[in-house]
Design an enzyme around this catalytic site. Sequence first.
Site, PDB file in Angstrom:
ATOM      1  N   ASP A 139       0.835  -1.209   0.000  1.00  0.00           N
ATOM      2  CA  ASP A 139       0.000   0.000   0.000  1.00  0.00           C
ATOM      3  C   ASP A 139       0.872   1.263   0.000  1.00  0.00           C
ATOM      4  OD1 ASP A 139      -2.335   1.499   0.196  1.00  0.00           O
ATOM      5  OD2 ASP A 139      -3.060   0.506   1.994  1.00  0.00           O
ATOM      6  N   ASP A 188     -10.994   2.065  -2.958  1.00  0.00           N
ATOM      7  CA  ASP A 188     -11.537   1.829  -1.612  1.00  0.00           C
ATOM      8  C   ASP A 188     -13.050   1.963  -1.611  1.00  0.00           C
ATOM      9  OD1 ASP A 188      -9.198   1.226  -0.400  1.00  0.00           O
ATOM     10  OD2 ASP A 188      -8.838   3.207   0.455  1.00  0.00           O
TER      11      ASP A 188
HETATM   12  C1  DGJ Z   1      -5.831   1.771   2.039  1.00  0.00           C
HETATM   13  C2  DGJ Z   1      -6.259   0.566   1.253  1.00  0.00           C
HETATM   14  O1  DGJ Z   1      -6.790   0.945   0.028  1.00  0.00           O
HETATM   15  C3  DGJ Z   1      -7.235  -0.250   2.072  1.00  0.00           C
HETATM   16  O2  DGJ Z   1      -7.691  -1.350   1.337  1.00  0.00           O
HETATM   17  C4  DGJ Z   1      -6.558  -0.688   3.343  1.00  0.00           C
HETATM   18  O3  DGJ Z   1      -5.505  -1.567   3.046  1.00  0.00           O
HETATM   19  C5  DGJ Z   1      -6.051   0.514   4.108  1.00  0.00           C
HETATM   20  N1  DGJ Z   1      -5.228   1.363   3.289  1.00  0.00           N
HETATM   21  C6  DGJ Z   1      -5.275   0.094   5.321  1.00  0.00           C
HETATM   22  O4  DGJ Z   1      -4.715   1.140   5.987  1.00  0.00           O
END
Ligand code: DGJ
Length: 706
Positions: free
Chosen positions: A459, A529
């Site tokens: 990430d 997200d």
């Molecule tokens: C952002 C990601 O897009 C989410 O799926 C998740 O992993 C969060 N970060 C975790 O902090």
Amino acid sequence: MTIECLDECKWVLNTQKTTYAFGLGVDEMLTHLYWGPRLSFSSDIPEPLRTFHASFNNMRDMANLEYPSQSGMAYHEVCLKARLHDGSRDVILNYDSYSIGDVEIREEKCPKLTVILKDPHYSLTVHLHYIVYEKYDLIERYSEIINTGSELIQLDQAFSAAFYVPEGFPYRLTTISGGWAAEYTLNQEMLVPGKKVIESRRGATSHNSHPWFALDHGNSQECSGDVWFGALRWSGNWKMSFEHTPRNQIRILAGLNNYDFTWGLLPKNPLITPSVILGFTSQGFGQASRNLHHFQEDLILPKKHNKKLRKILYNSWEATYFDVNLENQTSLAEKAASIGVELFVMDDGWFGQRNTDMAGLGDWYVNTQKFPEGLDPLINKVNELGMDFGLWVEPEMVNPDSDLYRAHPEWVFQFPNREITRARHQLNLNLAKPEVKDFVFHMVDDLLNKYNIKFIKWDWNKSISEPGWPDVPKEHQQEVMVHYIKNLYDIFSKLRVSHPNVVFETCSGGGGRIDMGILSFTDQAWISDNTNPYDRLFIQEGYSHIYCPKSMVCWVTDAGDDNLFSLKYRFYSSMMGTLGIGANLNNYTEKQLKIAKKHIKRYKEIRPLIQEGEMYRLLSPRAGNVSAVQYMNVEKTEGVVFIFLQSSKFPENRFRLIFQGLNPESQYKISKISQKLSGRLLMSLGALITLDGHFKSELLKVTQIE
Ligand code: DGJ
């Protein structure tokens, strides 16, 4: 011939259905001549512009140069701007020589042309590289800028390529924009005189604008019409400009963003620019996408896994957020295994003092309050349940409240005498620093050596700000964004060698760092997200214009109103790529678990069609109340169609579904339709379908009758 040189001054690059040509124009300037449908006669290649009138015009400004530089009366956007050692800023790139050879890409020999341009006085040389992917109807272009002298040359702009669409037509530009949780919005606008720029300055590809474009005459459709398109293989700051010139030319430049960029070009230390992949089709936007999809599946996605089906994963994020522990993860894993999940991924929260987003990033050791005996008990349990184990990391970031930051405050990007901007309480590590690069590699390498981890979700949740890099001389400090990404790619390359069986997923708060660059190192992408299953139809459609379904991870979650979205709808929306589950299974009833199990079983049956077949967008969610996507195997004998109705509004709930990608001469059985129908009929009149209710969905099976 795939690549040929005619009359020693004209180069022609042929793919199965396209031709791209350039040659020497006036004053030996390398001039673009043609890009479009494949030509059978070289005499059809247009001649370069040779004359013009008016004292305000000049050939450097008027000609369609393959790699224009800042020089003389060139007032348009150029690929190369340089400050030479004596202070001159006039760069002349004259044709010098060329070579034709092969480059081996995944056991395939691809023809490659290199054309060398040289400044007649200064020690500056540019190699223009062209790789031809004949069967994909794509070419790859990048440049190599070389200082052949002994003194530093400062580059203020160093694009990968300039290219042109046939002049004298109107052009419509299609681009993709968006934001966090709102990625992949398609935009279309007619180009008018002036310049349209799309770019990222964030240090990553970005949610806001995407390094891809398509151009058509304003009337191309999904399955018809001319479409020119291109995408960059780069995950850092990028820029594309579309310049509609007074002479009705469209000049397109693509490559590294020149924003906050200067490159100190040292002798014999070339700058190799990112590649741009270019394609043309006369079969509409759908074929443009499929050409890119095939190319990615065969030659972009990492080789070890590119031909393997992606596993159905469970991800803990939306179920337990930072509150992960052995008990709740074990319970989720048991439920996930019981419904057929193949890979269990523990997301954020497992390390350091990571109880909220305010602390812990950087401290990649297991939190023993949450996992008293480390990760092994959970991993063993997951493996006993028959699933692989995956883990979330965000290695390029640090919270100021972390042991790592307390030990190495100098590792983050910063300018002297300035506060560092925080977002989500975190800061960016400067990956251009060799010690940071080492740290990140070893951190992930150690985790993978220590635990039986088969999957990493990588990430990146803060755009870069205050990109100071005091460790290097001033003339190199503005190279930092490029070194950052090159180092990131190096880390991935090394990890892929030392851990060939690990699958990597790219993520940046959803779709903030997805492009053909990062997809050369990661197997799949978390694209947003936003997991609302209706919103997803739009986001996924935008994504599908560029990237293959196999790389697109979609989760079934609890987002959105349960009264609106049935589990069936949620599953069908998520089955259109690589299926994942992000719902809190601990709250699922027995009945819900049973339904989920049924859909997962179904997905496993049709997964090869979705992940390895061909995708056809039948009805766009942007166009109306109904949307539909079809996936067919390449033999065109078997397929599925996902259909979604937004609301049961008369008369739109009864509609014609016009299929694509069938054999016209074959007959097909479509589930839920009693009559057998020919491919020709299905692709012309189609079939009448009725769906009733709000947010309804259907899955049709398409089978060719022997
Ligand atoms: C952002 C990601 O897009 C989410 O799926 C998740 O992993 C969060 N970060 C975790 O902090």
